[in-house]
Design a protein around this motif. Sequence first.
Motif, PDB file in Angstrom:
ATOM      1  N   ASN A 153       0.576   4.310  -0.782  1.00 40.39           N
ATOM      2  CA  ASN A 153       0.104   5.623  -0.319  1.00 40.39           C
ATOM      3  C   ASN A 153       0.340   5.843   1.173  1.00 40.39           C
ATOM      4  O   ASN A 153       0.236   6.956   1.666  1.00 40.39           O
ATOM      5  N   LYS A 154       0.659   4.784   1.849  1.00 42.16           N
ATOM      6  CA  LYS A 154       0.918   4.863   3.290  1.00 42.16           C
ATOM      7  C   LYS A 154       2.257   5.567   3.572  1.00 42.16           C
ATOM      8  O   LYS A 154       2.511   6.024   4.673  1.00 42.16           O
ATOM      9  N   ASN A 162       0.867  -1.174   0.000  1.00 40.56           N
ATOM     10  CA  ASN A 162       0.000   0.000   0.000  1.00 40.56           C
ATOM     11  C   ASN A 162       0.907   1.228   0.000  1.00 40.56           C
ATOM     12  O   ASN A 162       1.281   1.759   1.037  1.00 40.56           O
TER      13      ASN A 162
END
Length: 508
Positions: A150-151, A148
């Motif tokens: 975007n973390k 992920n």
Amino acid sequence: MKMRQNHPFDTKNCFVPTSDIIAVEETEFNKKQHNIGKWQKMAKPHAFTVYYVKKARNHRWRCSDVTFWCVDEHLCNQWIQALKELLEMQKSRPKQLLVYINPYGGRRQGKRIYEQKVAPLFSLASISTDVVITEHANHAKDNLFEVNINKYDGVVCVGGDGMFSEVMHGLIGRMQKDSGIDQNNPKAPLVQCNIRIGIIPAGSTDCICYSTVGIIDPVTSALHIIVGDCQPLDVSSVHHNNTFLKYSVSLLGYGFYGDILKDSEKKRWMGPMRYDYSGFKTFLSHHYYEGTISFQPARHTLGSPRDKDSCRTGCYICKKSEQQLAEQHKECGLKREEDEEEWKVIKGKFLAINAVNMSCACPRSPKGLSPAAHLADGSADLILVRKCSRFDFLRYLVRHTNQDDQFDFSFVDVYRVKSFQFTSKLSEDNESNVTDIGKKRFGQFCRDHPACCCNSANSTWNCDGETLDSSAIEVRVHCQLMKLFARGIEENCKGEAAYSQSSIEQLL
Ligand SMILES: CCCCCCCCCCCCC/C=C/[C@@H](O)[C@H](COP(=O)(O)O)NC(=O)CCCCCCCCCCCCCCC
Ligand SMILES: Nc1ncnc2c1ncn2[C@@H]1O[C@H](COP(=O)(O)OP(=O)(O)O)[C@@H](O)[C@H]1O
Ligand SMILES: [Ca+2]
């Protein structure tokens, strides 16, 4: 409020811009500190420590600290609060990082370097990290397609240029996949990658780190990440027959550097020394390769490869070139003119063909393969070294290590380009007479002239330290496709003195 520095004999006044503050912490009070000099007179002292970047010689950064003491607890807390708020306002600083460590890069010290020198600084700066120690080649790249992303505010790679290349491929590839861009189309406008990459140098050449920071030093690189620096970087895409091969940011080299790489891969156990060993061997073999280079000159940029000034922090030429390119693209979008622009064609016998997106400065050659190349101007410097004597080639190589101009030879040409193509004579011939078994069987040496070093086999391309499978390639520079946690090489650093000293030594 009183101040005490960890180096008591330093200057009494200490000026630190907030952008150079690493962290502010309440200082644990202990008896020993209380008994030092004048502080013992305070009834119940309170203190906070400011950790900040101290710039030393040769672009080296260190973490220094200064402690402020006072008797008023409330005042002390107010200061801590105010300074923490100032740090919070610096939005370019990363809070969450994804770290990949190649435990086998360079001298195999990546894990130790990260744990001992970098992790404590990240923790001091309240940066949280997810750390992956790679288990095989392409582990980091494949992982970047799954996480992920975007973390995270950035990705850190601990290793050499090869490891950086892997992480860059993961990030750029992921970005194109998410945006539905087909990487196999050489003309596709690629989507910029805004997640910055930080390089903690732990490889063999570490040229990308050296050329963007000015020094190979894990602590300096960690501090550039912490203060949230940002350096855009040009990336070249490499294709063969409408198939994507690789991206490159530093050296794309055929002939000399391709042959060194190919030989050195078998000698990985030697560590960074393998390049000197294979370099010496390749120098002696003195092979040259026939082929055709065609290129489109970079007309959008103000700079030239023979400039005396090099790319530095906040480079004006990079800024101007980016604007120029953006304007051109707007117009091209309407007229689709780009492909009609002039192509220059050069046929010849070459000892080396090097295309560099940056200077490629490294400890072996502090000014690099092309000292005036720019990090983010949307162009690459194409260096053609034609067939010459061993002695002349040695003179050319030696000039990478001193102040003399390595382009001032009749057998060396350099061009600033925005795209180029290469086909070797061998692949041209193969295309014209499809199967020539004899050529394959005796392909290693020129049958007409066994002693002439003319090689009827192809060389390989060295793409940022990885070999490419194809010798015929099509290359295109993508201006500022990605960003690093760096700021380019700073001007007027104390380190410049050492540089000029060596030039003085040469004059004497
Ligand atoms: C006589 C001395 C001549 C010294 C000339 C030095 C030129 C050095 C330029 C180096 C440019 C490096 C460009 C960067 C490439 C890297 O991306 C890439 C990958 O790095 P990584 O392993 O960290 O993942 N590295 C490389 O491809 C290695 C390049 C090899 C450079 C070593 C060159 C040594 C040449 C020695 C010649 C010896 C001649 C002696 C004659 C008596
Ligand atoms: N765990 C691993 N085992 C084997 N190879 C790896 C591993 N992690 C990364 N690699 C690969 O090792 C290559 C070289 O790594 P790099 O860190 O650049 O070291 P060096 O500078 O010594 O070449 C890269 O191409 C990378 O893909
Ligand atoms: Ca460039």
